[in-house]
Design a protein around this motif. Structure first.
Motif, PDB file in Angstrom:
ATOM      1  N   ARG A 141      34.393  47.178  23.080  1.00 34.95           N
ATOM      2  CA  ARG A 141      34.692  46.832  21.678  1.00 34.95           C
ATOM      3  C   ARG A 141      33.476  46.225  20.999  1.00 34.95           C
ATOM      4  O   ARG A 141      33.212  46.499  19.826  1.00 34.95           O
ATOM      5  CB  ARG A 141      35.874  45.867  21.612  1.00 34.95           C
ATOM      6  CG  ARG A 141      37.170  46.477  22.082  1.00 34.95           C
ATOM      7  CD  ARG A 141      38.293  45.471  22.072  1.00 34.95           C
ATOM      8  NE  ARG A 141      39.363  45.880  22.964  1.00 34.95           N
ATOM      9  CZ  ARG A 141      40.601  45.447  22.879  1.00 34.95           C
ATOM     10  NH1 ARG A 141      40.942  44.590  21.950  1.00 34.95           N
ATOM     11  NH2 ARG A 141      41.504  45.876  23.742  1.00 34.95           N
ATOM     12  N   THR A 142      32.735  45.399  21.735  1.00 33.97           N
ATOM     13  CA  THR A 142      31.518  44.806  21.166  1.00 33.97           C
ATOM     14  C   THR A 142      30.536  45.900  20.770  1.00 33.97           C
ATOM     15  O   THR A 142      30.015  45.909  19.650  1.00 33.97           O
ATOM     16  CB  THR A 142      30.852  43.846  22.174  1.00 33.97           C
ATOM     17  OG1 THR A 142      31.745  42.769  22.444  1.00 33.97           O
ATOM     18  CG2 THR A 142      29.537  43.300  21.641  1.00 33.97           C
ATOM     19  N   GLU A 166      43.427  44.396  11.376  1.00 32.84           N
ATOM     20  CA  GLU A 166      43.541  45.831  11.129  1.00 32.84           C
ATOM     21  C   GLU A 166      42.187  46.434  10.768  1.00 32.84           C
ATOM     22  O   GLU A 166      41.869  47.548  11.161  1.00 32.84           O
ATOM     23  CB  GLU A 166      44.557  46.115  10.001  1.00 32.84           C
ATOM     24  CG  GLU A 166      45.964  45.669  10.314  1.00 32.84           C
ATOM     25  CD  GLU A 166      46.191  44.150  10.150  1.00 32.84           C
ATOM     26  OE1 GLU A 166      45.446  43.480   9.394  1.00 32.84           O
ATOM     27  OE2 GLU A 166      47.119  43.655  10.817  1.00 32.84           O
ATOM     28  N   GLN A 167      41.370  45.683   9.997  1.00 28.74           N
ATOM     29  CA  GLN A 167      40.037  46.169   9.637  1.00 28.74           C
ATOM     30  C   GLN A 167      39.138  46.221  10.864  1.00 28.74           C
ATOM     31  O   GLN A 167      38.381  47.164  11.051  1.00 28.74           O
ATOM     32  CB  GLN A 167      39.399  45.290   8.560  1.00 28.74           C
ATOM     33  CG  GLN A 167      38.014  45.753   8.136  1.00 28.74           C
ATOM     34  CD  GLN A 167      38.006  47.167   7.579  1.00 28.74           C
ATOM     35  OE1 GLN A 167      38.674  47.462   6.606  1.00 28.74           O
ATOM     36  NE2 GLN A 167      37.245  48.062   8.201  1.00 28.74           N
ATOM     37  N   LEU A 168      39.232  45.197  11.720  1.00 25.65           N
ATOM     38  CA  LEU A 168      38.455  45.215  12.965  1.00 25.65           C
ATOM     39  C   LEU A 168      38.817  46.437  13.798  1.00 25.65           C
ATOM     40  O   LEU A 168      37.938  47.091  14.363  1.00 25.65           O
ATOM     41  CB  LEU A 168      38.709  43.948  13.783  1.00 25.65           C
ATOM     42  CG  LEU A 168      37.984  42.689  13.337  1.00 25.65           C
ATOM     43  CD1 LEU A 168      38.408  41.518  14.207  1.00 25.65           C
ATOM     44  CD2 LEU A 168      36.488  42.881  13.377  1.00 25.65           C
ATOM     45  N   ALA A 169      40.108  46.750  13.873  1.00 25.20           N
ATOM     46  CA  ALA A 169      40.563  47.908  14.647  1.00 25.20           C
ATOM     47  C   ALA A 169      39.962  49.194  14.086  1.00 25.20           C
ATOM     48  O   ALA A 169      39.524  50.067  14.854  1.00 25.20           O
ATOM     49  CB  ALA A 169      42.087  47.981  14.659  1.00 25.20           C
ATOM     50  N   VAL A 170      39.901  49.310  12.775  1.00 27.58           N
ATOM     51  CA  VAL A 170      39.313  50.499  12.147  1.00 27.58           C
ATOM     52  C   VAL A 170      37.845  50.619  12.540  1.00 27.58           C
ATOM     53  O   VAL A 170      37.368  51.695  12.915  1.00 27.58           O
ATOM     54  CB  VAL A 170      39.475  50.443  10.605  1.00 27.58           C
ATOM     55  CG1 VAL A 170      38.628  51.500   9.914  1.00 27.58           C
ATOM     56  CG2 VAL A 170      40.939  50.596  10.217  1.00 27.58           C
ATOM     57  N   TRP A 171      37.105  49.511  12.464  1.00 29.52           N
ATOM     58  CA  TRP A 171      35.685  49.543  12.822  1.00 29.52           C
ATOM     59  C   TRP A 171      35.471  49.834  14.307  1.00 29.52           C
ATOM     60  O   TRP A 171      34.542  50.536  14.680  1.00 29.52           O
ATOM     61  CB  TRP A 171      34.999  48.236  12.451  1.00 29.52           C
ATOM     62  CG  TRP A 171      34.767  48.069  10.973  1.00 29.52           C
ATOM     63  CD1 TRP A 171      34.479  49.049  10.064  1.00 29.52           C
ATOM     64  CD2 TRP A 171      34.794  46.845  10.252  1.00 29.52           C
ATOM     65  NE1 TRP A 171      34.330  48.502   8.817  1.00 29.52           N
ATOM     66  CE2 TRP A 171      34.512  47.148   8.898  1.00 29.52           C
ATOM     67  CE3 TRP A 171      35.037  45.530  10.605  1.00 29.52           C
ATOM     68  CZ2 TRP A 171      34.442  46.165   7.914  1.00 29.52           C
ATOM     69  CZ3 TRP A 171      34.965  44.556   9.611  1.00 29.52           C
ATOM     70  CH2 TRP A 171      34.684  44.879   8.289  1.00 29.52           C
ATOM     71  N   ILE A 172      36.323  49.279  15.157  1.00 25.45           N
ATOM     72  CA  ILE A 172      36.190  49.529  16.599  1.00 25.45           C
ATOM     73  C   ILE A 172      36.364  51.013  16.894  1.00 25.45           C
ATOM     74  O   ILE A 172      35.556  51.618  17.601  1.00 25.45           O
ATOM     75  CB  ILE A 172      37.195  48.674  17.402  1.00 25.45           C
ATOM     76  CG1 ILE A 172      36.788  47.194  17.337  1.00 25.45           C
ATOM     77  CG2 ILE A 172      37.287  49.148  18.847  1.00 25.45           C
ATOM     78  CD1 ILE A 172      37.845  46.237  17.855  1.00 25.45           C
ATOM     79  N   VAL A 173      37.406  51.613  16.357  1.00 25.08           N
ATOM     80  CA  VAL A 173      37.648  53.044  16.572  1.00 25.08           C
ATOM     81  C   VAL A 173      36.501  53.862  15.981  1.00 25.08           C
ATOM     82  O   VAL A 173      36.008  54.808  16.603  1.00 25.08           O
ATOM     83  CB  VAL A 173      39.015  53.462  15.997  1.00 25.08           C
ATOM     84  CG1 VAL A 173      39.172  54.977  15.989  1.00 25.08           C
ATOM     85  CG2 VAL A 173      40.144  52.806  16.785  1.00 25.08           C
ATOM     86  N   LYS A 177      31.882  38.279  18.985  1.00 28.44           N
ATOM     87  CA  LYS A 177      32.939  37.337  18.582  1.00 28.44           C
ATOM     88  C   LYS A 177      34.154  38.080  18.032  1.00 28.44           C
ATOM     89  O   LYS A 177      35.296  37.725  18.334  1.00 28.44           O
ATOM     90  CB  LYS A 177      32.398  36.348  17.551  1.00 28.44           C
ATOM     91  CG  LYS A 177      31.430  35.353  18.145  1.00 28.44           C
ATOM     92  CD  LYS A 177      30.834  34.451  17.097  1.00 28.44           C
ATOM     93  CE  LYS A 177      29.824  33.495  17.730  1.00 28.44           C
ATOM     94  NZ  LYS A 177      29.121  32.704  16.728  1.00 28.44           N
ATOM     95  N   SER A 178      33.917  39.106  17.249  1.00 24.54           N
ATOM     96  CA  SER A 178      35.024  39.884  16.687  1.00 24.54           C
ATOM     97  C   SER A 178      35.751  40.673  17.772  1.00 24.54           C
ATOM     98  O   SER A 178      36.974  40.821  17.728  1.00 24.54           O
ATOM     99  CB  SER A 178      34.504  40.828  15.606  1.00 24.54           C
ATOM    100  OG  SER A 178      33.986  40.080  14.520  1.00 24.54           O
ATOM    101  N   ALA A 179      35.009  41.170  18.767  1.00 23.23           N
ATOM    102  CA  ALA A 179      35.642  41.890  19.884  1.00 23.23           C
ATOM    103  C   ALA A 179      36.566  40.957  20.654  1.00 23.23           C
ATOM    104  O   ALA A 179      37.664  41.356  21.058  1.00 23.23           O
ATOM    105  CB  ALA A 179      34.575  42.475  20.802  1.00 23.23           C
ATOM    106  N   ALA A 180      36.132  39.720  20.865  1.00 28.79           N
ATOM    107  CA  ALA A 180      36.975  38.750  21.568  1.00 28.79           C
ATOM    108  C   ALA A 180      38.268  38.507  20.796  1.00 28.79           C
ATOM    109  O   ALA A 180      39.354  38.440  21.385  1.00 28.79           O
ATOM    110  CB  ALA A 180      36.218  37.444  21.769  1.00 28.79           C
ATOM    111  N   LEU A 181      38.170  38.400  19.489  1.00 29.00           N
ATOM    112  CA  LEU A 181      39.369  38.230  18.655  1.00 29.00           C
ATOM    113  C   LEU A 181      40.279  39.446  18.792  1.00 29.00           C
ATOM    114  O   LEU A 181      41.502  39.305  18.890  1.00 29.00           O
ATOM    115  CB  LEU A 181      38.984  38.012  17.195  1.00 29.00           C
ATOM    116  CG  LEU A 181      40.146  37.999  16.201  1.00 29.00           C
ATOM    117  CD1 LEU A 181      41.047  36.786  16.467  1.00 29.00           C
ATOM    118  CD2 LEU A 181      39.635  37.977  14.774  1.00 29.00           C
TER     119      LEU A 181
END
Length: 158
Positions: A13-14, A32-39, A92-96
């Motif tokens: 994810r990082t 939800e935005q983090l999920a979009v960026w991860i994908v 940090k965002s991946a950990a969240l």
């Protein structure tokens, strides 16, 4: 195959966030935005490269924690991840995202995977620490290769 957030490890994810359109500075974004960026990042670089970079990132982290990073490894890390503030924000965002989105059992099985092409242990699993006084020399277990061994055992592969 489309990536799913729970199907990715924390280091994956990082790396995915680092490769995505996520802004480069730490921020407070909706899960939800983090999920979009991860994908987006995972699909942008592909599964094989994502896993390779994630295992290198995690291996570097393990060696860094033990003060075993060589100048060559540092240079390679900086080549893979030249923007350290972006990498920190992605981490940090991946950990969240792990806290919010969870992790599949398959991802959990490989979550601690680490690899290093030019590991200080040379693949032996131990790193010799030499001292001018031979009685003070010793060896340490390699955090990268010991972790890889433990993961294989946990997954039932010896």
């Amino acid at each position: 195959m489309t990536a799913t957030v729970p199907g990715l490890t924390a280091p994956e994810r990082t790396v995915a966030l680092y490769a995505s359109d996520m802004p480069g500075q730490q921020g407070h974004w909706a899960p939800e935005q983090l999920a979009v960026w991860i994908v987006q990042g995972a699909e942008r670089i592909g599964t094989a490269e994502l896993r390779r970079l994630a295992e290198f990132f995690h291996g570097f982290f393990l060696l860094e924690m033990d003060g075993m990073v060589t100048p060559a490894l540092l240079a390679r890390h900086e080549q893979c991840f030249p923007d350290m503030s972006r990498l920190d924000a992605a981490n940090k965002s991946a950990a969240l995202s792990v806290r919010v989105h969870g992790m599949s059992e398959t991802a959990r099985t490989r979550n601690g995977a680490a690899s290093m092409d030019d590991c200080p242990c040379g693949g032996t699993g131990t790193i010799d620490i030499d001292d001018p006084d031979p009685d003070l020399s010793f060896s340490l277990y390699c955090p990268v290769h010991q972790t890889a061994t433990a993961l294989r055992i946990r997954a039932g592969v010896r």
